[in-house]
Scaffold this active site. Structure first.
Site, PDB file in Angstrom:
ATOM      1  N   ASP A   9      32.192  34.846  36.446  1.00  0.00           N
ATOM      2  CA  ASP A   9      33.186  34.817  35.366  1.00  0.00           C
ATOM      3  C   ASP A   9      32.467  34.847  34.021  1.00  0.00           C
ATOM      4  OD1 ASP A   9      35.297  34.415  33.672  1.00  0.00           O
ATOM      5  OD2 ASP A   9      35.899  32.474  34.493  1.00  0.00           O
ATOM      6  N   ASP A 105      36.696  40.667  33.145  1.00  0.00           N
ATOM      7  CA  ASP A 105      35.648  39.667  32.956  1.00  0.00           C
ATOM      8  C   ASP A 105      35.296  38.861  34.203  1.00  0.00           C
ATOM      9  OD1 ASP A 105      38.175  38.584  32.901  1.00  0.00           O
ATOM     10  OD2 ASP A 105      37.662  36.978  31.512  1.00  0.00           O
ATOM     11  N   GLU A 106      35.884  39.185  35.336  1.00  0.00           N
ATOM     12  CA  GLU A 106      35.614  38.427  36.555  1.00  0.00           C
ATOM     13  C   GLU A 106      35.366  39.369  37.735  1.00  0.00           C
ATOM     14  OE1 GLU A 106      38.280  35.118  37.344  1.00  0.00           O
ATOM     15  OE2 GLU A 106      39.138  35.337  35.333  1.00  0.00           O
TER      16      GLU A 106
END
Length: 407
Positions: A9, A105-106
């Protein structure tokens, strides 16, 4: 052999990228948010400094500014974020080709085939991203996706958390139910009403009670709480079947009448139906999401008689849902339309009134409109309703950026 799953993350991703791009703001409270003028004015993310002022993701920019008048708010630059996201995934790809994105973003990563220490690999990836990309990440390590995601949220920023079969009851089970992946606020409140406050209490609850109270979703959540999530990490490039296609939009001015809502639903249904036809999909359930000027929202759905991708059918069902469920206590700030339960009628029952034939003609007509727009541009053909004077008509040019595909 147990699997080794990482969840990586990127910490405060959008804000971190903006601070990297402009070092002069690194030591100041920074948030990335939509346009306050166009009323997409919510906080998408914030840096650690802004977090200390109590600023929360999803709150209106005006409220965030009241908490922190010196807050620097930057409109999102998605092409830049995609560039950084790809750079992060390029590093991850050096360790595994089983990479499943969860937003920009992950990422989940299956490194089982890599062998060796999973924690060591997680720390190597974390340090390499920090060194080569310039942003920090938090990494969760576990034998399933749910607990790996929990681990990446457990320590932030720039940390690695390992959740094993020996320690998960100490770490995961003691946490609030709301920290479990896919368990939303409404479900959390319902569980609390029955005295179930932690993930461990959910895991140990009577399975029949959870099934009766929350249905299939409750069974899945309880299995996740017990560490029984065996979902695979998809190989890079693979995608799951689309479960729903929808659009939502916050209008420049509040909608105050049924006609205002009808116009927006026409715009949204037109976009949704076009995307469905592009993917050769037909749906049998229409869903609306409504948020009023007090930021109170609700979702309603209804089944259709037949599978369809015709915009007027979707619009009419959505409008009927709205009129049946909204009492106009306050103006409407935003509205969304989605279609789900995709499939097809293997055999269509014709009727004496010609409804099925009419829908088939409308589908052919809208397919022709799609082709014209593809060749001459989106504004080549519009519904006549959209030529009326309204502050919402110009919103059609912004709706494309507001669509969602749920998988």
């Amino acid at each position: 052999m147990d699997r080794s799953i990482l969840h990586i993350d990127c910490n405060k991703f959008y804000a971190s990228v903006e601070c990297l791009k402009n070092p002069a703001i690194r030591l100041k409270p920074v948030a990335v948010g939509g346009s306050a003028e166009e009323r997409h004015g919510i906080i998408l993310t914030k840096n650690e400094i802004a977090k200390h002022f109590g600023i929360k993701t999803g709150e209106p920019i005006t409220e965030a500014k009241r908490k922190c008048p010196q807050l620097i708010v930057i409109e999102p630059d998605f092409p830049l974020y995609i560039k950084f996201s790809n750079a992060v995934r390029a590093i991850i790809a050096e360790y595994s080709d089983y990479i499943e994105p969860f937003g920009l973003d992950e990422n989940w990563v299956d490194i089982t085939r890599l062998g060796g220490s999973s924690e060591k690999a997680a720390n190597e990836i974390r340090e390499k991203i920090k060194r080569e990309v310039g942003i920090t990440v938090s990494v969760g390590v576990s034998w399933n996706k749910t607990f790996a995601k929990f681990g990446s949220d457990y320590k932030k920023p720039d940390a690695t958390t390992v959740i094993t079969k020996e320690n998960y009851k100490e770490i995961v089970w003691r946490s609030p139910c709301g920290n479990l992946l896919y368990l939303g606020p409404k479900t959390e409140q319902k569980l609390k009403a029955y005295g179930i406050n932690t993930i461990g209490e959910l895991a140990l609850a009577n399975s029949g009670f959870i099934s009766a109270t929350l249905g299939k979703n409750g069974v899945a959540l309880q299995n996740s709480a017990r560490g029984l999530d065996m979902a695979e990490v998809r190989r890079a490039g693979e995608s799951s079947a689309v479960k729903s296609i929808g659009n939502s939009f916050t209008t420049p001015k509040d909608m105050c009448t049924d006609n205002d809502v009808k116009l927006m639903l026409t715009l949204l249904a037109d976009k949704v139906s076009a995307r469905m036809r592009k993917q050769s999909l037909k749906g049998k359930t229409v869903v609306i999401t409504v948020k009023d000027s007090q930021f109170v929202s609700f979702t309603r759905r209804c089944p259709l008689l037949n599978y369809t991708c015709v915009s007027s059918e979707i619009r009419n069902a959505a409008l009927k849902l709205f009129r049946e469920n909204y009492l106009w206590q306050f103006p409407v700030r935003s509205i969304g339309v989605a279609v789900c339960d995709f499939g097809c009628d293997s055999a269509v029952q014709l009727d004496f009134y010609g409804h099925v034939q009419k829908e088939q003609k409308l589908e052919r007509l809208e397919t022709a409109v799609d082709n014209i727009r593809l060749r001459y541009g989106e504004d080549a053909l519009k519904c006549a309703l959209l030529y009326r004077e309204s502050p919402f008509v110009n919103a059609s040019s912004h709706i494309d950026s507001a669509y969602t595909f749920r998988r």
